[in-house]
Design an enzyme around this catalytic site. Structure first.
Site, PDB file in Angstrom:
ATOM      1  N   PRO A  86     -29.957 154.763  -5.311  1.00  0.00           N
ATOM      2  CA  PRO A  86     -30.648 153.770  -6.492  1.00  0.00           C
ATOM      3  C   PRO A  86     -30.265 153.600  -7.730  1.00  0.00           C
ATOM      4  CG  PRO A  86     -32.133 154.693  -4.656  1.00  0.00           C
ATOM      5  CD  PRO A  86     -30.748 155.385  -4.759  1.00  0.00           C
ATOM      6  N   GLU A  87     -30.129 155.073  -8.324  1.00  0.00           N
ATOM      7  CA  GLU A  87     -29.802 155.063  -9.919  1.00  0.00           C
ATOM      8  C   GLU A  87     -28.855 156.450  -9.999  1.00  0.00           C
ATOM      9  OE1 GLU A  87     -33.314 152.338  -9.932  1.00  0.00           O
ATOM     10  OE2 GLU A  87     -33.131 154.463  -9.392  1.00  0.00           O
ATOM     11  N   THR A  88     -28.088 155.977 -10.936  1.00  0.00           N
ATOM     12  CA  THR A  88     -27.200 157.235 -11.380  1.00  0.00           C
ATOM     13  C   THR A  88     -27.343 157.249 -12.861  1.00  0.00           C
ATOM     14  OG1 THR A  88     -25.627 157.224  -9.584  1.00  0.00           O
ATOM     15  CG2 THR A  88     -24.827 158.363 -11.551  1.00  0.00           C
ATOM     16  N   HIS A 100     -38.186 157.505 -12.177  1.00  0.00           N
ATOM     17  CA  HIS A 100     -37.713 158.679 -11.512  1.00  0.00           C
ATOM     18  C   HIS A 100     -36.374 159.260 -11.972  1.00  0.00           C
ATOM     19  CE1 HIS A 100     -34.988 156.478  -8.280  1.00  0.00           C
ATOM     20  NE2 HIS A 100     -34.506 157.776  -8.412  1.00  0.00           N
TER      21      HIS A 100
END
Length: 121
Positions: free
Chosen positions: A45-47, A76
């Site tokens: 979802p995210e890096t 998060h």
């Protein structure tokens, strides 16, 4: 150039139960196109990508990418990256606070406890 890559489960009581996050703790020299390509590759979802701060008082700076675009803020990834930054010795809390510089400004993060009992809010 090789880069260290970490994958975390944020807000998890066991591996695989939380919100997945990729973190590149030393992103100096990476441009936006390369960071976007890495985020696509992780398929998370995210890096996040960690840099030295540019604003006075900030502990460190992050840029955050989904597989599709740069993200100005998400919870998060901010909390998970703070954990990595402390574990890697990049920054330490001062008076119980880390100051995370990002696209939306400098985010105050309260840090209590240590080790498995550490809490970041």
């Amino acid at each position: 150039m090789p880069r260290r890559y970490l994958q975390l489960d944020v807000f998890a009581h066991r591996p695989g139960a939380g919100n997945p996050l990729g973190v590149i703790p030393d992103a100096e020299g990476l441009d936006a196109a390369t960071m976007q390509a890495i985020a696509r590759w992780t398929r998370l979802p995210e890096t996040t990508f960690v840099f030295p701060p540019t604003q006075a008082g900030a502990s460190y700076r992050i840029r955050m990418f989904s597989p599709q675009r740069e993200v100005p803020f998400a919870g998060h990834p901010s909390v998970g990256t703070a954990h990595v930054v402390m574990q890697a010795g990049i920054a330490a809390p001062v008076d119980g606070m880390l100051w995370q510089e990002g696209a939306t400004g400098v985010l105050p993060l309260a840090v209590t406890g240590s080790g498995r009992e550490r809490r970041i809010a």
